[in-house]
Design a protein around this motif. Structure first.
Motif, PDB file in Angstrom:
ATOM      1  N   GLY A   5      51.810  51.487  42.017  1.00  0.00           N
ATOM      2  CA  GLY A   5      51.093  51.318  40.592  1.00  0.00           C
ATOM      3  C   GLY A   5      50.729  52.622  39.970  1.00  0.00           C
ATOM      4  N   PRO A   6      49.925  52.726  39.098  1.00  0.00           N
ATOM      5  CA  PRO A   6      49.041  51.426  38.702  1.00  0.00           C
ATOM      6  C   PRO A   6      49.500  50.576  37.715  1.00  0.00           C
ATOM      7  N   TYR A   7      49.204  49.530  38.098  1.00  0.00           N
ATOM      8  CA  TYR A   7      49.932  48.206  37.052  1.00  0.00           C
ATOM      9  C   TYR A   7      48.830  48.021  35.923  1.00  0.00           C
ATOM     10  N   SER A   8      49.711  47.513  35.023  1.00  0.00           N
ATOM     11  CA  SER A   8      49.058  47.111  33.643  1.00  0.00           C
ATOM     12  C   SER A   8      48.586  45.840  33.617  1.00  0.00           C
ATOM     13  N   GLU A   9      49.347  44.932  34.058  1.00  0.00           N
ATOM     14  CA  GLU A   9      49.011  43.428  34.338  1.00  0.00           C
ATOM     15  C   GLU A   9      48.934  42.847  35.690  1.00  0.00           C
ATOM     16  N   TYR A  10      48.319  41.965  36.148  1.00  0.00           N
ATOM     17  CA  TYR A  10      48.291  41.497  37.252  1.00  0.00           C
ATOM     18  C   TYR A  10      47.909  39.752  37.163  1.00  0.00           C
ATOM     19  N   PHE A  11      48.803  38.970  37.835  1.00  0.00           N
ATOM     20  CA  PHE A  11      48.621  37.421  37.414  1.00  0.00           C
ATOM     21  C   PHE A  11      48.437  36.910  39.013  1.00  0.00           C
ATOM     22  N   ALA A  12      47.659  35.975  39.161  1.00  0.00           N
ATOM     23  CA  ALA A  12      47.340  35.230  40.489  1.00  0.00           C
ATOM     24  C   ALA A  12      47.113  33.744  40.168  1.00  0.00           C
ATOM     25  N   GLU A  13      47.219  33.021  41.176  1.00  0.00           N
ATOM     26  CA  GLU A  13      47.217  31.504  41.188  1.00  0.00           C
ATOM     27  C   GLU A  13      46.886  31.103  42.244  1.00  0.00           C
ATOM     28  N   VAL A  14      45.803  30.158  42.407  1.00  0.00           N
ATOM     29  CA  VAL A  14      45.603  29.535  43.726  1.00  0.00           C
ATOM     30  C   VAL A  14      45.302  27.676  43.627  1.00  0.00           C
ATOM     31  N   GLY A  15      45.845  27.137  44.293  1.00  0.00           N
ATOM     32  CA  GLY A  15      45.549  25.763  44.117  1.00  0.00           C
ATOM     33  C   GLY A  15      45.692  24.680  45.423  1.00  0.00           C
ATOM     34  N   ILE A  16      45.081  23.560  45.108  1.00  0.00           N
ATOM     35  CA  ILE A  16      45.060  22.631  46.162  1.00  0.00           C
ATOM     36  C   ILE A  16      45.433  21.298  45.645  1.00  0.00           C
ATOM     37  N   ALA A  30      44.331  42.531  33.086  1.00  0.00           N
ATOM     38  CA  ALA A  30      45.130  43.567  32.432  1.00  0.00           C
ATOM     39  C   ALA A  30      43.902  44.790  32.348  1.00  0.00           C
ATOM     40  N   ILE A  31      44.840  46.010  32.168  1.00  0.00           N
ATOM     41  CA  ILE A  31      43.663  47.205  32.298  1.00  0.00           C
ATOM     42  C   ILE A  31      43.215  47.132  30.424  1.00  0.00           C
ATOM     43  N   LEU A  32      42.205  47.626  30.486  1.00  0.00           N
ATOM     44  CA  LEU A  32      41.654  47.852  28.979  1.00  0.00           C
ATOM     45  C   LEU A  32      42.433  48.778  28.072  1.00  0.00           C
ATOM     46  N   PRO A  33      42.823  48.637  26.777  1.00  0.00           N
ATOM     47  CA  PRO A  33      43.773  49.534  26.328  1.00  0.00           C
ATOM     48  C   PRO A  33      43.335  50.981  25.999  1.00  0.00           C
ATOM     49  N   ASP A  34      42.040  51.149  25.821  1.00  0.00           N
ATOM     50  CA  ASP A  34      41.666  52.694  25.684  1.00  0.00           C
ATOM     51  C   ASP A  34      41.181  53.362  27.048  1.00  0.00           C
ATOM     52  N   ASP A  35      41.580  52.790  28.356  1.00  0.00           N
ATOM     53  CA  ASP A  35      41.320  53.198  29.470  1.00  0.00           C
ATOM     54  C   ASP A  35      42.309  54.302  29.921  1.00  0.00           C
ATOM     55  N   GLY A  36      42.067  55.570  29.820  1.00  0.00           N
ATOM     56  CA  GLY A  36      42.885  56.813  30.152  1.00  0.00           C
ATOM     57  C   GLY A  36      42.544  57.150  31.422  1.00  0.00           C
ATOM     58  N   ALA A  37      42.044  56.425  32.468  1.00  0.00           N
ATOM     59  CA  ALA A  37      41.917  56.972  33.924  1.00  0.00           C
ATOM     60  C   ALA A  37      43.283  56.806  34.614  1.00  0.00           C
ATOM     61  N   ALA A  38      43.411  57.686  35.593  1.00  0.00           N
ATOM     62  CA  ALA A  38      44.629  57.746  36.328  1.00  0.00           C
ATOM     63  C   ALA A  38      45.073  56.386  37.190  1.00  0.00           C
ATOM     64  N   LEU A  39      44.089  55.709  37.643  1.00  0.00           N
ATOM     65  CA  LEU A  39      43.918  54.422  38.111  1.00  0.00           C
ATOM     66  C   LEU A  39      42.999  53.415  37.581  1.00  0.00           C
ATOM     67  N   PRO A  40      43.345  53.097  36.326  1.00  0.00           N
ATOM     68  CA  PRO A  40      42.518  52.128  35.600  1.00  0.00           C
ATOM     69  C   PRO A  40      42.306  50.864  36.350  1.00  0.00           C
ATOM     70  N   PRO A  41      41.170  50.430  36.339  1.00  0.00           N
ATOM     71  CA  PRO A  41      40.762  48.823  37.124  1.00  0.00           C
ATOM     72  C   PRO A  41      41.494  47.929  36.037  1.00  0.00           C
ATOM     73  N   LEU A  42      41.730  46.871  36.793  1.00  0.00           N
ATOM     74  CA  LEU A  42      42.271  45.472  36.271  1.00  0.00           C
ATOM     75  C   LEU A  42      41.127  44.779  35.886  1.00  0.00           C
ATOM     76  N   HIS A  43      40.943  44.360  34.470  1.00  0.00           N
ATOM     77  CA  HIS A  43      39.721  43.459  34.203  1.00  0.00           C
ATOM     78  C   HIS A  43      40.357  41.955  34.073  1.00  0.00           C
ATOM     79  N   LEU A  44      39.577  40.904  34.028  1.00  0.00           N
ATOM     80  CA  LEU A  44      39.987  39.630  33.980  1.00  0.00           C
ATOM     81  C   LEU A  44      40.149  39.375  32.573  1.00  0.00           C
ATOM     82  N   ARG A  45      41.455  38.934  32.183  1.00  0.00           N
ATOM     83  CA  ARG A  45      41.649  38.540  30.682  1.00  0.00           C
ATOM     84  C   ARG A  45      41.400  37.249  30.183  1.00  0.00           C
ATOM     85  N   SER A  46      41.864  36.188  31.347  1.00  0.00           N
ATOM     86  CA  SER A  46      41.692  34.733  31.236  1.00  0.00           C
ATOM     87  C   SER A  46      41.629  34.069  32.525  1.00  0.00           C
TER      88      SER A  46
END
Length: 180
Positions: A5-16, A30-46
């Protein structure tokens, strides 16, 4: 093997799935577009909630048959699993403020992070879904590693209990990982 990493996107799914019914949640981070951190956090996009049936289209109203009425109740009935998550997973104290719990129509409850740090600190992240589509109550916990291991599955845990007796057998350990 996953790239570091760091990763710019992450997808997850869980189901029953229970017989002809399936309830899933899909999360897009996804990371925020203007986040310049070395390890930017991933924020829920949808967040996408999928209510599905086999061989029939689920509709929110206008069912004509008894089977259709039961399907409507299981997929679109009152929100939230009875009493919340059956067996709440352990969440790192430092990350508890980064989680959200939703009571979903159809008697389901979901727990998931809305922000995921990409640092190596902590025990990782968990996404949980609890649903009682029939006589059985199910809870699935999808746990991933912290940091660069975020793309790798740590454990996938399934809890099954008779829905009518769930409160009688509810764990009282305050949330713990299943034994490996």
């Amino acid at each position: 093997v996953y790239p570091e990493g760091p990763y710019s996107e992450y997808f997850a799914e869980v189901g029953i799935q229970d017989e002809l019914l399936r309830f899933r949640i899909k999360l897009d981070y996804a990371i925020l577009p203007d986040d310049g951190a070395a390890l930017p956090p991933l924020h829920l996009r949808s967040l996408t909630i999928c209510r599905e049936t086999k061989d029939a289209w689920p509709r929110a109203h206008n069912y004509q048959s008894a089977a259709g009425t039961r399907t409507q109740e299981r997929l679109f009935g009152p929100p939230g699993a009875m009493g919340g998550l059956y067996d709440p997973p352990p969440v790192d104290d430092a990350a508890v403020g980064q989680y959200m719990m939703l009571q979903l129509e159809g008697g389901a409850t979901a727990l998931f992070p809305f922000v995921m740090d990409q640092e190596e600190d902590g025990t990782g992240w968990v996404t949980s879904l609890d649903w009682t589509p029939s006589a059985m109550r199910y809870q699935v916990d999808r746990k991933v590693h912290a940091g660069a291991g975020i793309l790798g599955l740590r454990t996938l845990e399934l809890t099954e209990v008779q829905g009518a007796e769930a409160d009688k057998w509810r764990p009282k350990d305050g949330g713990s990982d299943m034994r490996q």
